[in-house]
Scaffold this active site. Structure first.
Site, PDB file in Angstrom:
ATOM      1  N   SER A 160       4.629   6.661   2.719  1.00 45.42           N
ATOM      2  CA  SER A 160       5.116   5.598   2.891  1.00 45.42           C
ATOM      3  C   SER A 160       4.386   4.416   1.982  1.00 45.42           C
ATOM      4  CB  SER A 160       4.816   5.015   4.148  1.00 45.42           C
ATOM      5  OG  SER A 160       5.324   6.213   5.141  1.00 45.42           O
ATOM      6  N   ASP A 215      -3.570   0.955   7.688  1.00 45.16           N
ATOM      7  CA  ASP A 215      -2.231   1.452   7.353  1.00 45.16           C
ATOM      8  C   ASP A 215      -1.119   1.131   8.218  1.00 45.16           C
ATOM      9  OD1 ASP A 215      -3.283   3.094   5.381  1.00 45.16           O
ATOM     10  OD2 ASP A 215      -4.051   4.715   6.773  1.00 45.16           O
ATOM     11  N   HIS A 272       0.774   5.204   1.361  1.00 44.17           N
ATOM     12  CA  HIS A 272      -0.035   5.937   2.161  1.00 44.17           C
ATOM     13  C   HIS A 272       0.670   7.509   2.414  1.00 44.17           C
ATOM     14  CE1 HIS A 272      -2.624   7.203   5.533  1.00 44.17           C
ATOM     15  NE2 HIS A 272      -1.629   7.599   6.292  1.00 44.17           N
ATOM     16  N   ASN A 332       0.790  -1.137   0.056  1.00 47.20           N
ATOM     17  CA  ASN A 332      -0.127   0.087   0.076  1.00 47.20           C
ATOM     18  C   ASN A 332       0.912   1.255  -0.109  1.00 47.20           C
ATOM     19  OD1 ASN A 332      -2.387   1.357   0.378  1.00 47.20           O
ATOM     20  ND2 ASN A 332      -1.892   1.899   2.730  1.00 47.20           N
TER      21      ASN A 332
END
Ligand code: GAR
Length: 210
Positions: free
Chosen positions: A136, A145, A109, A107
């Site tokens: 990040s 997250d 973020h 992911n």
């Protein structure tokens, strides 16, 4: 390695990965762009680039998260996906999905994790008065997250910044680090040791400085 990019909207990070993947030698093939919204602007960008797209409308599952994810899994399987990259995908995934894709689910973020998990990160950074902010890339663990950090980029917060100017400065860095981090994963350069990630080739982290 065959990668799916999951989006919910604009898809600028998706577009950055598509651009990188179009360069010969990039170790990942973008096998699928999957959106949970039929109106995601990124879908047209992917189609224009000749990348297969699919829509699994989260809305039509009305809270049946398991059913929604099963439908997504079917699309991922149909396209032979081995790595899933979330790029502005605004649905929280269940523990089961996250476990099935452990270390194959990544992911991006818009904050320097573990600061500012969740939404509205740029406003919260401005309100907190931090002088550095950023983005990040992390492997996904269960929880919003959560997960071992693979790459980060920091930007200054300037006195005249508002949400838009700060978001734009961060986004530029997102577009730089996400394609790089996906390449490390696809090339098998990433070792996960508990909650810490190591990139095997020292040269790979140097590449981000360029
Ligand atoms: C990006 O800034 C991404 O980091 C963020 O949404 C934006 C999507 O933009 N993701 C999250 O907040 C997830 N927690 P994009 O669709 O243009 O890539």
């Amino acid at each position: 390695m065959r990668v799916a990019i999951l989006i919910s909207g604009r898809g600028s990070n998706m577009a950055a990965v598509l651009r990188a993947a179009a360069v010969p030698g990039y170790p990942a093939t973008i096998a699928l762009v999957l959106s949970n919204r039929v109106d995601a602007a990124g879908l047209a960008v992917a189609q224009a680039a000749g990348v297969p797209t699919a829509v699994v409308e989260s809305r039509s599952f009305k809270g049946d998260r398991a059913g929604f994810e099963l439908a997504m899994e079917a699309e991922l399987a149909r396209h032979g996906v081995e790595l899933v990259a979330l790029a502005g995908f605004m649905r929280v995934l269940t523990e089961g999905f996250v476990a099935r894709w452990r270390d194959r689910l990544v992911n991006i973020h818009p904050s320097l994790l573990p600061l500012f998990k969740g939404l509205d990160t740029h406003n919260r950074a401005l309100e907190a008065g931090v002088k550095l902010h950023g983005c990040s890339v992390h492997l996904v663990r269960f929880g919003v997250d959560e997960g071992p950090i693979l790459a980060q980029a920091a930007v200054p917060v300037l006195p005249e910044d508002d949400e838009a100017s700060l978001a734009a400065r961060v986004l530029e860095q997102e577009h730089r680090i996400y394609p790089a981090a996906i390449a490390w994963l696809a090339a098998g350069l990433v070792r996960v040791e508990g909650d810490v990630v190591r990139v095997a080739a020292p040269a790979a982290s140097g590449a981000l400085a360029n």
